[in-house]
Motif scaffolding. Structure first.
Motif, PDB file in Angstrom:
ATOM      1  N   PRO A   6      -2.133  14.545  -3.839  1.00  0.00           N
ATOM      2  CA  PRO A   6      -3.245  15.382  -3.909  1.00  0.00           C
ATOM      3  C   PRO A   6      -4.866  14.567  -4.655  1.00  0.00           C
ATOM      4  CG  PRO A   6      -2.119  16.065  -5.438  1.00  0.00           C
ATOM      5  CD  PRO A   6      -1.281  15.612  -4.682  1.00  0.00           C
ATOM      6  N   ALA A   7      -4.169  13.347  -4.893  1.00  0.00           N
ATOM      7  CA  ALA A   7      -5.301  12.499  -5.461  1.00  0.00           C
ATOM      8  C   ALA A   7      -5.572  11.336  -4.966  1.00  0.00           C
ATOM      9  CB  ALA A   7      -4.874  12.270  -6.602  1.00  0.00           C
ATOM     10  N   ASP A   8      -5.440  11.349  -3.474  1.00  0.00           N
ATOM     11  CA  ASP A   8      -5.763  10.293  -2.445  1.00  0.00           C
ATOM     12  C   ASP A   8      -5.613  11.153  -1.223  1.00  0.00           C
ATOM     13  OD1 ASP A   8      -6.678   7.685  -1.381  1.00  0.00           O
ATOM     14  OD2 ASP A   8      -3.905   7.300  -0.951  1.00  0.00           O
ATOM     15  N   ILE A   9      -6.927  11.806  -0.735  1.00  0.00           N
ATOM     16  CA  ILE A   9      -6.946  13.455   0.386  1.00  0.00           C
ATOM     17  C   ILE A   9      -8.096  11.761   1.053  1.00  0.00           C
ATOM     18  CG2 ILE A   9      -7.763  14.735   1.750  1.00  0.00           C
ATOM     19  CD1 ILE A   9      -5.754  16.353  -0.621  1.00  0.00           C
ATOM     20  N   ARG A  10      -7.472  11.413   2.645  1.00  0.00           N
ATOM     21  CA  ARG A  10      -8.327  10.253   3.414  1.00  0.00           C
ATOM     22  C   ARG A  10      -9.170  11.612   4.345  1.00  0.00           C
ATOM     23  NH1 ARG A  10      -6.366   6.010   2.580  1.00  0.00           N
ATOM     24  NH2 ARG A  10      -5.104   5.014   1.063  1.00  0.00           N
ATOM     25  N   GLU A  11      -8.416  12.092   4.874  1.00  0.00           N
ATOM     26  CA  GLU A  11      -9.610  13.436   5.755  1.00  0.00           C
ATOM     27  C   GLU A  11      -8.861  14.628   5.994  1.00  0.00           C
ATOM     28  OE1 GLU A  11     -10.968  11.902   8.718  1.00  0.00           O
ATOM     29  OE2 GLU A  11     -10.317   9.210   8.213  1.00  0.00           O
ATOM     30  N   GLU A  12     -10.213  15.401   6.190  1.00  0.00           N
ATOM     31  CA  GLU A  12      -8.943  17.076   6.410  1.00  0.00           C
ATOM     32  C   GLU A  12      -9.942  17.250   7.515  1.00  0.00           C
ATOM     33  OE1 GLU A  12      -9.545  18.964   2.695  1.00  0.00           O
ATOM     34  OE2 GLU A  12      -9.343  21.219   3.786  1.00  0.00           O
ATOM     35  N   VAL A  13      -9.275  18.403   8.675  1.00  0.00           N
ATOM     36  CA  VAL A  13      -9.387  18.856   9.616  1.00  0.00           C
ATOM     37  C   VAL A  13      -9.250  19.978   9.310  1.00  0.00           C
ATOM     38  CG1 VAL A  13      -9.766  18.786  12.255  1.00  0.00           C
ATOM     39  CG2 VAL A  13     -10.248  17.084  10.620  1.00  0.00           C
ATOM     40  N   ARG A  14      -9.877  21.379   9.199  1.00  0.00           N
ATOM     41  CA  ARG A  14      -9.599  22.770  10.429  1.00  0.00           C
ATOM     42  C   ARG A  14      -9.729  23.233  11.268  1.00  0.00           C
ATOM     43  NH1 ARG A  14      -9.346  25.557   4.954  1.00  0.00           N
ATOM     44  NH2 ARG A  14      -9.400  24.494   3.516  1.00  0.00           N
ATOM     45  N   LEU A  15      -9.291  23.558  11.763  1.00  0.00           N
ATOM     46  CA  LEU A  15      -9.155  24.243  12.812  1.00  0.00           C
ATOM     47  C   LEU A  15      -8.936  25.869  13.363  1.00  0.00           C
ATOM     48  CD1 LEU A  15      -7.276  21.432  14.594  1.00  0.00           C
ATOM     49  CD2 LEU A  15      -9.692  21.484  15.575  1.00  0.00           C
ATOM     50  N   GLU A  70       0.958  -1.622  -0.361  1.00  0.00           N
ATOM     51  CA  GLU A  70      -0.266  -0.187  -0.059  1.00  0.00           C
ATOM     52  C   GLU A  70       0.937   1.103  -0.154  1.00  0.00           C
ATOM     53  OE1 GLU A  70      -3.111   0.574   2.894  1.00  0.00           O
ATOM     54  OE2 GLU A  70      -4.169  -0.867   1.236  1.00  0.00           O
ATOM     55  N   VAL A  71       0.356   2.522  -0.661  1.00  0.00           N
ATOM     56  CA  VAL A  71       1.103   3.422  -0.854  1.00  0.00           C
ATOM     57  C   VAL A  71       0.878   4.009   0.782  1.00  0.00           C
ATOM     58  CG1 VAL A  71       0.783   5.597  -1.185  1.00  0.00           C
ATOM     59  CG2 VAL A  71       0.034   4.013  -2.850  1.00  0.00           C
ATOM     60  N   PRO A  72       2.044   4.391   2.104  1.00  0.00           N
ATOM     61  CA  PRO A  72       2.272   4.570   2.834  1.00  0.00           C
ATOM     62  C   PRO A  72       0.937   6.493   2.773  1.00  0.00           C
ATOM     63  CG  PRO A  72       3.861   5.339   1.843  1.00  0.00           C
ATOM     64  CD  PRO A  72       3.211   4.631   0.829  1.00  0.00           C
ATOM     65  N   LEU A  73       0.886   6.426   4.220  1.00  0.00           N
ATOM     66  CA  LEU A  73      -0.258   6.787   4.534  1.00  0.00           C
ATOM     67  C   LEU A  73       0.941   8.329   5.601  1.00  0.00           C
ATOM     68  CD1 LEU A  73      -4.292   6.302   4.933  1.00  0.00           C
ATOM     69  CD2 LEU A  73      -3.091   7.809   3.587  1.00  0.00           C
ATOM     70  N   LEU A  74      -0.021   9.598   4.889  1.00  0.00           N
ATOM     71  CA  LEU A  74       1.075  10.486   5.741  1.00  0.00           C
ATOM     72  C   LEU A  74      -0.155  11.401   6.181  1.00  0.00           C
ATOM     73  CD1 LEU A  74       3.215  10.896   2.840  1.00  0.00           C
ATOM     74  CD2 LEU A  74       3.344   9.981   4.780  1.00  0.00           C
ATOM     75  N   ALA A  75       0.482  12.123   7.102  1.00  0.00           N
ATOM     76  CA  ALA A  75      -0.323  13.078   7.847  1.00  0.00           C
ATOM     77  C   ALA A  75       0.214  14.617   7.828  1.00  0.00           C
ATOM     78  CB  ALA A  75      -0.664  12.300   9.394  1.00  0.00           C
ATOM     79  N   GLY A  76      -0.229  15.765   7.509  1.00  0.00           N
ATOM     80  CA  GLY A  76       0.679  16.845   7.307  1.00  0.00           C
ATOM     81  C   GLY A  76      -0.022  17.912   7.651  1.00  0.00           C
ATOM     82  N   VAL A  77       0.365  18.851   8.677  1.00  0.00           N
ATOM     83  CA  VAL A  77      -0.469  19.463   9.498  1.00  0.00           C
ATOM     84  C   VAL A  77       0.287  21.068   8.919  1.00  0.00           C
ATOM     85  CG1 VAL A  77      -0.760  21.045  11.451  1.00  0.00           C
ATOM     86  CG2 VAL A  77      -0.723  18.163  11.612  1.00  0.00           C
ATOM     87  N   GLU A  78      -0.941  22.111   8.118  1.00  0.00           N
ATOM     88  CA  GLU A  78      -0.360  23.382   7.916  1.00  0.00           C
ATOM     89  C   GLU A  78      -0.477  24.185   9.235  1.00  0.00           C
ATOM     90  OE1 GLU A  78      -2.413  25.534   4.903  1.00  0.00           O
ATOM     91  OE2 GLU A  78      -0.237  27.233   5.158  1.00  0.00           O
ATOM     92  N   LEU A  79       0.224  25.052   9.306  1.00  0.00           N
ATOM     93  CA  LEU A  79      -0.126  26.527  10.947  1.00  0.00           C
ATOM     94  C   LEU A  79      -0.175  27.325  10.254  1.00  0.00           C
ATOM     95  CD1 LEU A  79      -0.592  25.363  14.246  1.00  0.00           C
ATOM     96  CD2 LEU A  79       2.076  26.306  14.535  1.00  0.00           C
TER      97      LEU A  79
END
Ligand code: ADP
Ligand code: ZN
Length: 309
Positions: free
Chosen positions: A25-34, A3-12
């Protein structure tokens, strides 16, 4: 099946934080905005999101892209912290340390350097080795990639604060709290508003305040072209994306400013491609954090392979 590794990114960001779980960009599983609030509260909220992802998925690495200035010198006692920021409460906040307990490799850089990497991986700088990504918004940020790596010296570059010559007869002092009339102090959204007495978004295209913005950005790009020799300059941010006429004016002014010297003929031949809007738009920052995670993962894999040898 691998499987392609899943990566987490945080833009602060200064006003909001975006967390992405993705492989690209073609495989975004989750997006949370705070919303960005006090440092402790903000970092705890992000940590909670990441921990939940870690439990439900296997997160291979994390990337953190922060508003600067940041200490990026691994030998420094403040490595991974926000330094010298005018943003109240965030001075010396240890961003990186807040996430090391997640037990995955962590990549860390400025928001604009990260956005530059994302444009290199998936956007307008694909296939290029050395280029810059400039955002003209609340501030002016310059992300610089040299031979595939973000520029490092004492720390990261802060080229949005370069000083530029003024237009004759322009005497407004600029609004950068550190330098007055540096590029950011003259051409960021808040600078334009302070100068013109009206929000940048409300200023008609023929308003004279744009002359100074065009002159400042062209001078900034002149200096970047000659000092960094980027193969391309990608320009985004609310001021440029909100004023479609602006980039064409800046392109013309850049050519005039270069005066035919050195690489000017090559730049003239591909002007619209050379000074170009980003491809990833709003997602460049958070995808940049994902790109940092990817880099941290490959660095960790390489280090592990070296240890086995
Ligand atoms: P940030 O830099 O905080 O990430 P943006 O890139 O969206 O955010 O930039 C916000 C800035 O863009 C604000 O200062 C605002 O004045 C300016 N802006 C927003 N819309 C426009 C517009 N249509 N024309 C000119 N400036 C704009
Ligand atoms: Zn400045």
């Amino acid at each position: 099946m691998s499987e392609v590794p899943l990566l987490a990114g945080v833009e602060l960001g200064g006003t909001k934080c975006v967390c992405l779980l993705a492989s690209g960009p073609a495989d975004i599983r989750e997006e949370v905005r705070l919303a960005t609030s006090a440092p402790g509260e903000t970092l705890t909220a992000i940590h909670t999101v990441l921990e939940a992802w870690q439990r439900r998925h296997s997160v291979a690495a994390l990337g953190v892209a922060g508003f600067g200035p940041l200490d990026l010198d691994p030998t420094s006692a403040k490595y991974g912290a926000v330094i010298g920021t005018p943003k109240r409460g965030w001075e010396d906040v240890a961003l990186l340390r807040s996430f090391t307990d997640l037990g995955v490799p962590v990549g860390f850089d400025t928001d604009v350097n990260a956005a530059a990497l994302a444009e290199g991986q998936w956007g307008r700088a694909r296939g290029l080795e050395s280029y810059v990504y400039v955002t003209v918004g609340t501030g002016i940020g310059v992300g610089t990639v040299i031979r595939g790596q973000t520029l490092r010296g004492l720390g990261h570059s802060e080229a949005g604060h370069l000083r530029v010559p003024r237009l004759p007869a322009e005497t407004w002092r600029g609004n950068c709290p550190f330098h007055g009339d540096c590029a950011e102090g003259l051409a960021s959204g808040p600078a334009i508003e302070a100068h013109a007495g009206m929000a940048a978004a409300q200023l008609p295209p023929e308003h004279p305040a744009w002359n100074e913005v065009v002159h400042t950005l062209a001078a900034l790009f002149h200096n970047l072209v000659l000092a960094v020799v980027p193969q391309r300059i990608i320009v985004g941010g609310g001021v440029v994306s909100g004023q479609p006429q602006l980039l064409a004016r800046v392109r013309r002014a850049l050519l005039v400013s270069l005066g035919g010297y050195a690489h000017a003929a090559r730049i003239a031949a591909e002007l619209e491609d050379y000074l170009t809007p980003p491809a990833l738009g709003e997602r460049a920052g958070p995808l940049g954090a994902v790109a940092l995670a990817q880099q941290a993962l490959s660095d960790a894999d390489e280090a592990a392979a070296a240890r086995r040898r």
